[in-house]
Write an enzyme that holds these catalytic residues in place. Structure first.
Site, PDB file in Angstrom:
ATOM      1  N   CYS A   2       0.876  -1.168   0.000  1.00 40.47           N
ATOM      2  CA  CYS A   2       0.000   0.000   0.000  1.00 40.47           C
ATOM      3  C   CYS A   2       0.914   1.218   0.000  1.00 40.47           C
ATOM      4  O   CYS A   2       1.565   1.510   1.002  1.00 40.47           O
ATOM      5  CB  CYS A   2      -0.920   0.021   1.212  1.00 40.47           C
ATOM      6  SG  CYS A   2      -1.981   1.480   1.288  1.00 40.47           S
ATOM      7  N   GLU A 106      -3.432   1.089  -6.425  1.00 40.62           N
ATOM      8  CA  GLU A 106      -2.425   0.095  -6.752  1.00 40.62           C
ATOM      9  C   GLU A 106      -2.236   0.108  -8.270  1.00 40.62           C
ATOM     10  O   GLU A 106      -3.144   0.526  -9.011  1.00 40.62           O
ATOM     11  CB  GLU A 106      -2.843  -1.294  -6.261  1.00 40.62           C
ATOM     12  CG  GLU A 106      -1.697  -2.282  -6.197  1.00 40.62           C
ATOM     13  CD  GLU A 106      -0.483  -1.743  -5.443  1.00 40.62           C
ATOM     14  OE1 GLU A 106       0.476  -1.292  -6.134  1.00 40.62           O
ATOM     15  OE2 GLU A 106      -0.493  -1.754  -4.204  1.00 40.62           O
TER      16      GLU A 106
END
Length: 229
Positions: A2, A106
């Site tokens: 992340c 992402e």
């Protein structure tokens, strides 16, 4: 992993979501569309009697670190090895936090390069990423509070995009995660599971998010084509 996330809700929405006490000083907040490592992020800890909202610098600097540079390499901590890594073991046992978000980014590898996606809950609501924090003493004697976001293996939605995802806690497990006092780390580790894929969605966004200088609604606007897992 992340490496970027969003928190575009209002401070009032945060206060209501976590039932925070409005009677103490809270940090200023405005919508954030592209939160990146080394920035200050809103975080929630338990002070022994109640939840408190504050800011932590993203990128864990262990209390024993010689300098701050280590933080840029410690933005994420793998859930499976928290008890094996010296930098994470003690915070995992004593200094756990919630990091509120309403989406994270992402990058998916494609034939034409990496394509950014925003992942969120289907209802668009706030969720809590499991985090750890520590306090580092700077040369001038001041204290710096830093954090890391825990990651898990991907769920079915995330698997085609990336091989890791943030550890998102169920609302009913949030207080258990941050409560102070004696806790079995092995039991807490059971809370760090891939979040149910059927409750999440992913959509492609503009490459504007690639630059940390961009922090505007453009970052979260859907691009095409839509992602189909």
């Amino acid at each position: 992993m992340c490496g970027r996330f969003t928190l575009i809700v209002s401070l009032e929405e945060l206060m209501l979501r976590y039932e925070l006490d409005p009677g103490y000083s809270i940090p200023y907040h405005q919508p954030q569309y592209n939160i990146a490592p080394t920035q200050m992020v809103l975080s929630i800890i338990h002070d022994g009697s109640r939840l408190r909202l504050g800011e932590l610098r993203w990128g864990l600097v262990p209390s024993w670190a010689k300098d701050i540079s280590i933080g840029s390499r410690m933005i994420n901590a793998r859930s499976e090895t928290l008890l094996d890594k010296p930098a994470y073991r003690r915070p995992f046992e004593r200094k756990r936090c919630l990091i509120p978000a309403d989406g994270f980014y992402e990058w998916r590898r494609t034939e034409n390069g990496k394509r950014p996606y925003r992942i969120r809950l289907k209802d668009g609501g706030i969720f809590s990423m499991a985090g750890l924090y520590d306090i580092w003493l700077q040369e001038d004697g001041s204290k710096l509070a830093t954090c890391t976001i825990i990651t898990t293996p991907p769920n079915a939605l995330m698997e085609p995009i990336h091989d890791r995802m943030p550890a998102i806690l169920r609302p009913e497990d949030e207080l258990r995660w941050v409560e102070r006092g004696t806790a079995d780390p092995r039991e807490l580790q059971q809370l760090l599971l891939p979040y149910p894929a059927e409750e999440m969605e992913a959509y492609p966004v503009s490459t504007a998010v690639n630059s940390v200088k961009n922090d505007s609604p453009l970052c979260i606007e859907p691009s095409t084509p839509r992602f189909e897992p």
